[in-house]
Design an enzyme around this catalytic site. Structure first.
Site, mmCIF file in Angstrom:
data_model
loop_
_atom_site.group_PDB
_atom_site.id
_atom_site.type_symbol
_atom_site.label_atom_id
_atom_site.label_comp_id
_atom_site.label_asym_id
_atom_site.label_seq_id
_atom_site.Cartn_x
_atom_site.Cartn_y
_atom_site.Cartn_z
ATOM 1 N N HIS A 247 4.808 5.646 -15.444
ATOM 2 C CA HIS A 247 4.445 6.449 -14.320
ATOM 3 C C HIS A 247 5.887 7.215 -15.517
ATOM 4 O O HIS A 247 6.137 7.891 -15.637
ATOM 5 C CB HIS A 247 4.846 6.184 -12.893
ATOM 6 C CG HIS A 247 3.456 6.455 -12.574
ATOM 7 N ND1 HIS A 247 2.997 5.228 -11.590
ATOM 8 C CD2 HIS A 247 2.090 6.549 -12.076
ATOM 9 C CE1 HIS A 247 2.000 4.989 -11.438
ATOM 10 N NE2 HIS A 247 1.388 5.825 -11.441
ATOM 11 N N LYS B 134 -5.973 7.457 3.538
ATOM 12 C CA LYS B 134 -5.974 5.623 2.637
ATOM 13 C C LYS B 134 -4.743 5.164 2.776
ATOM 14 O O LYS B 134 -3.757 5.807 2.550
ATOM 15 C CB LYS B 134 -5.955 6.820 1.078
ATOM 16 C CG LYS B 134 -6.654 5.524 0.124
ATOM 17 C CD LYS B 134 -6.498 6.546 -1.318
ATOM 18 C CE LYS B 134 -6.564 5.066 -2.686
ATOM 19 N NZ LYS B 134 -7.104 5.913 -3.620
#
Length: 169
Positions: A27, A51
């Site tokens: 990332h 989630k």
């Protein structure tokens, strides 16, 4: 100075979206590369209430702020809803996404076309550094949970937290 030279150019803005649960060196590679191409890079941390992640959104934002502060032009914010709405609210014309493999491209191309159709926002695909081509947050969490060495895959602040959170030293 007067004339065109004195007029400020508009800032070039882009966004790097994701869940970042947790942020990995892959990332950070994409965010760092985007920060060299754009004046302002927003890192949009997705809020998905359905989630349960390993880290809260606030913890992920904190990790990202700590690990991107060296760039000086990265802003980290949470977002809920459509990414194109996040872009509209901040006048962001471009989404930057890293691609690890052809399988990523199939999905990301559909998302890029949908986003462009909804709002005109463009998506730029950046090939992932081969060092991180296999890397995902899910794999990092799984390997770390079993006591594997992920020190070369995540920034030190995340490594320390993973060790504490997953009970590994």
């Amino acid at each position: 100075m007067t004339g065109p030279e004195s007029e400020e150019l508009p800032l070039r803005r882009a966004v790097c979206p994701g869940s970042f649960d947790p942020v990995t060196n892959g990332h950070l590679d994409i965010i760092g590369r985007a920060s060299k191409l754009y004046d302002v890079v927003y890192v949009a941390v997705m809020i998905n209430k359905s989630k349960q992640g390993l880290y809260t959104v606030d913890e992920r934002i904190d990790f990202l702020r700590q690990t991107t502060e060296e760039y000086g032009n990265v802003k980290v914010e949470a977002f809920h809803g459509l990414l194109v709405d996040f872009c509209k609210q901040r006048d962001i014309p471009a989404i930057v996404k890293g691609l690890r493999a052809v399988s990523d491209f199939d999905y990301e191309l559909q998302m890029a076309q949908m986003n462009n159709g909804l709002s005109g926002v463009e998506t730029l695909f950046v090939p992932t550094n081969p060092t991180y081509s296999f890397l995902s947050s899910s794999l990092v969490k799984e390997v770390a949970a079993w006591g594997g060495d992920v020190s070369h895959l995540v920034p030190p602040v995340v490594l320390e937290s993973l060790s504490e959170r997953l009970g590994r030293k």
